[in-house]
Design a protein around this motif. Structure first.
Motif, short mmCIF file in Angstrom:
data_model
loop_
_atom_site.label_atom_id
_atom_site.label_comp_id
_atom_site.label_asym_id
_atom_site.label_seq_id
_atom_site.Cartn_x
_atom_site.Cartn_y
_atom_site.Cartn_z
N ASN A 154 -14.88 -29.51 -4.29
CA ASN A 154 -15.07 -30.50 -3.14
C ASN A 154 -16.81 -30.08 -2.73
OD1 ASN A 154 -12.06 -29.50 -2.20
ND2 ASN A 154 -12.70 -31.80 -2.18
N LEU A 194 -7.78 -22.73 2.81
CA LEU A 194 -8.62 -23.24 1.71
C LEU A 194 -8.11 -24.95 1.64
CD1 LEU A 194 -8.86 -21.98 -1.88
CD2 LEU A 194 -8.30 -24.28 -1.47
N GLY A 195 -8.89 -25.68 1.52
CA GLY A 195 -8.68 -27.19 1.47
C GLY A 195 -8.64 -27.87 2.78
N ASP A 196 -8.47 -26.92 3.83
CA ASP A 196 -8.45 -27.66 5.18
C ASP A 196 -9.96 -27.92 5.72
OD1 ASP A 196 -5.91 -27.42 5.84
OD2 ASP A 196 -6.07 -25.65 7.09
N GLU A 197 -9.85 -29.02 6.53
CA GLU A 197 -10.97 -29.47 7.09
C GLU A 197 -11.71 -28.35 8.26
OE1 GLU A 197 -10.40 -32.97 9.31
OE2 GLU A 197 -12.42 -32.67 10.42
N ILE A 211 -14.84 -29.38 3.75
CA ILE A 211 -13.49 -28.92 3.29
C ILE A 211 -13.65 -27.36 2.78
CG2 ILE A 211 -11.90 -28.99 1.49
CD1 ILE A 211 -12.43 -31.98 1.68
N ASP A 249 -8.02 -13.94 2.07
CA ASP A 249 -7.59 -13.59 0.79
C ASP A 249 -8.83 -13.72 -0.17
OD1 ASP A 249 -6.33 -13.61 -1.55
OD2 ASP A 249 -5.01 -14.97 -1.31
N GLU A 252 -8.99 -15.89 -3.89
CA GLU A 252 -9.19 -17.31 -3.52
C GLU A 252 -10.56 -17.53 -4.36
OE1 GLU A 252 -6.82 -18.97 0.22
OE2 GLU A 252 -8.93 -18.56 0.24
N LEU A 255 -10.35 -18.98 -7.84
CA LEU A 255 -9.79 -20.42 -7.78
C LEU A 255 -11.26 -21.38 -7.92
CD1 LEU A 255 -7.07 -20.80 -5.26
CD2 LEU A 255 -6.73 -20.75 -7.80
#
Lengths: 280, 100
Positions: A154, A194-197, A211, A249, A252, A255
């Motif tokens: 992102n 992770l991936g949250d706004e 993000i 974590d 992550e 990733l």
């Protein structure tokens, strides 16, 4: 003769690994323009190593069919590499000296071919500056990626600082959003996955969500962005950082992309997005 | 043209076609903003296609949608747009990466 980065796999447990190392030593002794790469340094992205890789013609010597050395170089952003798998070109009955000589000839031939190829216009190669930034020229845009940071798809970065993680927007993102006039970050103490706004950015062109590239608790905002949101455009990797987190974590980070991987990804995106803009 | 699908694209190392992330439209609510189509105007990735009779929006290029982006949801005056749970998608991405 162009500057050449020669990466031997040097894996002693592989059929041709030891040969790759002997070839590298022999060629380096007679060619001052040749840099012998280190797979270990490349793997940990030592700045000088990545700079040498990205600013040179690259020849890879793989010691077996797994092609680890080629995969490693490509994962760090190397383009147009010439790979030679030594076991394809030597006979087990050859003496060690014959094997080394045969591969040396192949490397020299590859270098000559690359010198001819380079006279034709090709996609710009990535370069690395002394400040540890990988750069690539995309039409009229210069794309910057900072080494040592982790990047999400992102287009946000995460940088480990002690037991915290600093988060910001990548250079590609700030170029795509154009002039930023407002940055809002979610409250200190909030946990985001992770991936949250984790907030939003508004620019003269669009509004985007921030993000989060990793999960954690927001512990600090970049207060300077309240009065000077343009810092995200001017200095995305330093003064324009967005927020600090206490990560939940650290695994992550696996990733996310390394600088070399992100430069490759971002260059493709930039060709689509920024290149489109340049030709409109 | 920039709308053609590019199946080789990945997100976090996973084939984009394996990630079911795109907007879902509640047709009880969507009225195409009376022809204004706010989501269509907002999204630069050509995810949406306007329908005329009746006026409403359709997802034409689901895999153009940026995974984890929900910006259009907030633009919708009818609150007609929803997305999958991010945590479920992340679980799926991690599982896919684990099987490579």
């Amino acid at each position: 003769m162009p500057k050449v980065y020669l990466l031997p796999c040097a894996g002693y447990d592989r059929p041709g690994g030891a040969i790759t190392r002997m070839v590298a030593e022999k060629l380096a002794s007679s060619n001052k323009e040749m840099i012998i790469g280190s797979a270990a340094s490349l793997s940990t992205e030592r700045p000088g190593e990545v700079r040498d890789l990205l600013s040179s013609k690259t020849v890879i010597l793989d010691g077996c069919s797994l092609h680890c050395a080629t995969k490693l170089a490509e994962s760090k952003g190397a383009k147009s590499v010439k790979s030679i798998e030594v076991t394809e070109h030597i006979a087990s009955s050859d003496s060690e000296e014959q094997k080394v000589d045969a591969i040396c000839l192949l490397v020299e031939e590859a270098i000559r071919e690359m010198a001819v190829d380079s006279k034709e216009p090709t996609r710009p190669r990535a370069e690395i500056s002394d400040s540890g930034e990988l750069t690539a020229q995309i039409d009229k845009f210069k794309l910057r990626v900072r080494e040592g940071y982790y990047y999400s798809d992102n287009d946000f970065w995460a940088k480990v600082e002690g037991d915290k993680i600093r988060v910001g927007a990548s250079d590609l993102l700030q170029q795509m959003t154009s002039d930023i006039y407002y940055v809002e970050i979610d409250a200190i103490g909030k946990t985001v996955e992770l991936g949250d706004e984790a907030g939003r950015i508004e620019s003269t062109k669009t509004a985007i969500e921030i993000i989060s590239p990793v999960s954690g608790v927001i512990v600090e905002h970049n207060e300077r962005l309240v009065d000077s949101p343009e810092l995200v455009n001017e200095s995305p990797y330093d003064e324009g950082w967005l927020y600090m987190m206490e990560p939940l974590d650290l695994s992550e980070l696996d990733l996310l992309k390394t600088a070399g991987e992100y430069l490759e990804h971002a260059s493709e995106r930039a060709h689509e997005e920024l290149g489109k803009k340049a030709t409109e | 043209m920039t709308t053609e699908s590019k199946p080789e694209k990945t997100f976090m190392g996973v084939d984009r076609l394996k990630i079911p992330w795109w907007p879902r439209i509640d047709y009880d609510k969507c009225n195409g903003c009376d022809g204004e189509y706010d989501c269509l105007k907002f999204c630069p990735h050509r995810v949406y296609k306007p329908l005329d009779d009746p006026k409403r929006i359709e997802v034409e290029n689901p895999y153009n949608c940026v995974v984890f982006c929900k910006a259009c949801q907030k633009m919708c005056p009818q609150d007609a747009i929803s997305f999958p749970e991010k945590s479920e998608i992340l679980k799926l991405i991690k599982a896919e990466r684990g099987t490579r």
